[in-house]
Design a protein around this motif. Sequence first.
Motif, PDB file in Angstrom:
ATOM      1  N   UNK A   1       0.840  -1.198   0.000  1.00  0.00           N
ATOM      2  CA  UNK A   1       0.000   0.000   0.000  1.00  0.00           C
ATOM      3  C   UNK A   1       0.881   1.257   0.000  1.00  0.00           C
ATOM      4  N   UNK A   2       1.961   1.219   0.801  1.00  0.00           N
ATOM      5  CA  UNK A   2       2.877   2.366   0.839  1.00  0.00           C
ATOM      6  C   UNK A   2       3.490   2.632  -0.538  1.00  0.00           C
ATOM      7  N   UNK A   3       3.858   1.558  -1.219  1.00  0.00           N
ATOM      8  CA  UNK A   3       4.449   1.698  -2.558  1.00  0.00           C
ATOM      9  C   UNK A   3       3.421   2.314  -3.514  1.00  0.00           C
ATOM     10  N   UNK A   4       2.193   1.810  -3.466  1.00  0.00           N
ATOM     11  CA  UNK A   4       1.143   2.333  -4.345  1.00  0.00           C
ATOM     12  C   UNK A   4       0.865   3.806  -4.047  1.00  0.00           C
ATOM     13  N   UNK A   5       0.794   4.147  -2.775  1.00  0.00           N
ATOM     14  CA  UNK A   5       0.527   5.542  -2.400  1.00  0.00           C
ATOM     15  C   UNK A   5       1.621   6.452  -2.928  1.00  0.00           C
ATOM     16  N   UNK A   6       2.850   5.980  -2.849  1.00  0.00           N
ATOM     17  CA  UNK A   6       3.966   6.783  -3.359  1.00  0.00           C
ATOM     18  C   UNK A   6       3.814   6.988  -4.869  1.00  0.00           C
ATOM     19  N   UNK A   7       3.498   5.921  -5.564  1.00  0.00           N
ATOM     20  CA  UNK A   7       3.359   6.006  -7.023  1.00  0.00           C
ATOM     21  C   UNK A   7       2.176   6.903  -7.401  1.00  0.00           C
ATOM     22  N   UNK A   8       1.092   6.785  -6.659  1.00  0.00           N
ATOM     23  CA  UNK A   8      -0.114   7.583  -6.963  1.00  0.00           C
ATOM     24  C   UNK A   8       0.014   9.021  -6.469  1.00  0.00           C
ATOM     25  N   UNK A   9       1.005   9.278  -5.617  1.00  0.00           N
ATOM     26  CA  UNK A   9       1.126  10.611  -5.039  1.00  0.00           C
ATOM     27  C   UNK A   9       0.060  10.900  -3.998  1.00  0.00           C
ATOM     28  N   UNK A  10      -0.370   9.856  -3.294  1.00  0.00           N
ATOM     29  CA  UNK A  10      -1.378  10.027  -2.238  1.00  0.00           C
ATOM     30  C   UNK A  10      -0.666  10.082  -0.889  1.00  0.00           C
ATOM     31  N   UNK A  11      -0.876  11.173  -0.157  1.00  0.00           N
ATOM     32  CA  UNK A  11      -0.140  11.357   1.101  1.00  0.00           C
ATOM     33  C   UNK A  11      -0.857  10.714   2.286  1.00  0.00           C
ATOM     34  N   UNK A  12      -2.180  10.659   2.227  1.00  0.00           N
ATOM     35  CA  UNK A  12      -2.929  10.100   3.358  1.00  0.00           C
ATOM     36  C   UNK A  12      -2.777   8.579   3.400  1.00  0.00           C
ATOM     37  N   UNK A  13      -3.080   8.027   4.555  1.00  0.00           N
ATOM     38  CA  UNK A  13      -2.991   6.595   4.766  1.00  0.00           C
ATOM     39  C   UNK A  13      -3.958   5.844   3.844  1.00  0.00           C
ATOM     40  N   UNK A  14      -5.123   6.434   3.666  1.00  0.00           N
ATOM     41  CA  UNK A  14      -6.138   5.791   2.828  1.00  0.00           C
ATOM     42  C   UNK A  14      -6.180   6.416   1.435  1.00  0.00           C
ATOM     43  N   UNK A  15      -6.493   5.608   0.477  1.00  0.00           N
ATOM     44  CA  UNK A  15      -6.644   6.065  -0.906  1.00  0.00           C
ATOM     45  C   UNK A  15      -8.146   6.192  -1.172  1.00  0.00           C
ATOM     46  N   UNK A  16      -8.594   7.403  -1.447  1.00  0.00           N
ATOM     47  CA  UNK A  16     -10.039   7.618  -1.456  1.00  0.00           C
ATOM     48  C   UNK A  16     -10.811   6.737  -2.438  1.00  0.00           C
ATOM     49  N   UNK A  17     -10.350   6.654  -3.662  1.00  0.00           N
ATOM     50  CA  UNK A  17     -11.091   5.841  -4.639  1.00  0.00           C
ATOM     51  C   UNK A  17     -11.177   4.382  -4.183  1.00  0.00           C
ATOM     52  N   UNK A  18     -10.112   3.901  -3.537  1.00  0.00           N
ATOM     53  CA  UNK A  18     -10.101   2.518  -3.076  1.00  0.00           C
ATOM     54  C   UNK A  18     -11.067   2.333  -1.899  1.00  0.00           C
ATOM     55  N   UNK A  19     -11.147   3.349  -1.050  1.00  0.00           N
ATOM     56  CA  UNK A  19     -12.100   3.302   0.064  1.00  0.00           C
ATOM     57  C   UNK A  19     -13.526   3.294  -0.478  1.00  0.00           C
ATOM     58  N   UNK A  20     -13.792   4.218  -1.382  1.00  0.00           N
ATOM     59  CA  UNK A  20     -15.137   4.341  -1.950  1.00  0.00           C
ATOM     60  C   UNK A  20     -15.595   3.048  -2.615  1.00  0.00           C
ATOM     61  N   UNK A  21     -14.650   2.409  -3.299  1.00  0.00           N
ATOM     62  CA  UNK A  21     -14.997   1.201  -4.055  1.00  0.00           C
ATOM     63  C   UNK A  21     -14.797  -0.063  -3.223  1.00  0.00           C
ATOM     64  N   UNK A  22     -14.405   0.106  -1.959  1.00  0.00           N
ATOM     65  CA  UNK A  22     -14.163  -1.031  -1.057  1.00  0.00           C
ATOM     66  C   UNK A  22     -13.206  -2.046  -1.647  1.00  0.00           C
ATOM     67  N   UNK A  23     -12.102  -1.544  -2.147  1.00  0.00           N
ATOM     68  CA  UNK A  23     -11.124  -2.418  -2.779  1.00  0.00           C
ATOM     69  C   UNK A  23     -10.186  -3.005  -1.739  1.00  0.00           C
ATOM     70  N   UNK A  24      -9.988  -4.329  -1.800  1.00  0.00           N
ATOM     71  CA  UNK A  24      -9.006  -4.977  -0.927  1.00  0.00           C
ATOM     72  C   UNK A  24      -7.666  -4.977  -1.640  1.00  0.00           C
ATOM     73  N   UNK A  25      -6.714  -4.297  -1.054  1.00  0.00           N
ATOM     74  CA  UNK A  25      -5.365  -4.266  -1.624  1.00  0.00           C
ATOM     75  C   UNK A  25      -4.575  -5.421  -1.026  1.00  0.00           C
ATOM     76  N   UNK A  26      -4.101  -6.315  -1.867  1.00  0.00           N
ATOM     77  CA  UNK A  26      -3.438  -7.524  -1.380  1.00  0.00           C
ATOM     78  C   UNK A  26      -2.080  -7.719  -2.041  1.00  0.00           C
ATOM     79  N   UNK A  27      -1.156  -8.244  -1.266  1.00  0.00           N
ATOM     80  CA  UNK A  27       0.197  -8.501  -1.746  1.00  0.00           C
ATOM     81  C   UNK A  27       0.327  -9.939  -2.224  1.00  0.00           C
ATOM     82  N   UNK A  28       0.945 -10.129  -3.361  1.00  0.00           N
ATOM     83  CA  UNK A  28       1.279 -11.470  -3.834  1.00  0.00           C
ATOM     84  C   UNK A  28       2.780 -11.495  -4.076  1.00  0.00           C
TER      85      UNK A  28
END
Length: 489
Positions: free
Chosen positions: A305-332
Amino acid sequence: MSASNIDSNTKLPYNPKSAQSILDYGEKLLGHSLRDLHPDAKIFKGKGGLGDSVEYYHYGYEPNTKPEPDFAEAGLELKCTPLRVLGDNSMASKERLVLNIINYIEEADKSFETSSFWHKNKFLLLMFYLHQSGVDPVDMLFKLIRTWKFPEEDLKIIRDDWNKIHALITGGKAEELSEGLTFYLAACMKGSKSGEDMRKQPYSNTLAQQRAYSLKQGYINKIILLSYLDANLKHQLNLSEKRVKSLQKKYSSENIVKSVKAYKKGETFEELIERKMKPYYGKTIGQLSRKFGIQFNIFKKDVACDVCRAIFGVKTKKIQEFENAEISLKTVTLEAERDYVVQSMSFPYIRFVDIVNQTWEDSDWFKTLNSKFFFVVFRKSPDGKANKTKLEKAFFWNMPLSDLTIAEFLWNDTKKKVQDGDFSHFLTKTSKENIEKGNNICHVRPHGTKGQKVPTPQGTNEQPKCFWLNNDYILEIVKPHINKNEETK
DNA sequence: GCATGATCATGC
DNA sequence: GCATGATCATGC
């Protein structure tokens, strides 16, 4: 007001042409139940519940299933929707907001602008009430009453969602619709999976389950959160400055897409994410750390999630679009030198106390599998160095409906064992029953902190266990997405 | 090499 | 203190 006021000649206590007047009159219900104001109110049998009763007893008109918004002249659609109270005493949506039923035959010929969804729901009057189990809905208290129009950025995603649903209908695949398919606007189940609730579709003889347009629970949560910060709603929620600030801090989330201008022509949200991630595929954690000036901690469970936030330029802990869409971010994590996933994927532990009272479709496991996933795929370094782990790929995924049916078998088996007080024979990956049923998707296994115990319906305490997605099932999902991008140095 | 039970790091 | 997401360790 009583039912006798329905006569159109009767002067209504609000102006049906004015959304403001309708809202003001609705606000009379704030802090009250419907029965408080209308002692003869009851829930109509076989109807849409509290919403219909509010229309009839409070607003004085006969509920209908017309394609027009409820208040046609004001273009306003009334929706009553339940809230639940969270641990910190803040309110959140109890469920998705169900809108109109999709008529596959009629919707096929529509565009987004002429669609039944947009026609009926472009402007909503949302009446939030506090849900209490075992209480008659006419006695539940209204807590927040507001109107809602979709902001431009959300509408872009909703339009993509509608197009996706529409494409399945026109492709003769309406039976494959599922909630996880889309981001904010979803085609949710409405009615049972058999017999009378099966519906015809225009480009296939296969009957499809009846579905309704709905807004995801996470999207409704966003509306509630915005309400906390809305000066116009301060008189309704009665929160101190301090409380608002702390809620804002706790739940704040930044958008990936700050403006619709960020989209390239014809690009969907999904494609935009792919475009943002792509330059970093093949880069190591160390390289990404240097690039973004952030020391990623590979031992942190949400490093992905930290890597994605850095790439997306999102500073907050949560990513709004992902929260809104209830997306589960999972590592493989892939092995260094072969395309293999060693570990199965864990989820929160099974609430033994709750599962016995749930049906498959309102179970936590169904909700999880029915939501959208964002898989972030890493590949181990041959020398085992954490900092040389590479970001391989990231993609959205949702479980096909046919696999959901298989997962239902394991859930039923698990529920039965919990009911019987049998906590030591849940089905593992190679259990005979799983193999016989062709369940190569998921299994049950222990999960938790050392020595942790959780309550059972029998009043005892047991080791927590959870549903796991099988490692080889994950591998099959990931396979089509890897090896397509060349090795980057 | 893999299935399963066990445990860890983190964050609230 | 413990839930969560992720990974480890053991034994076949």
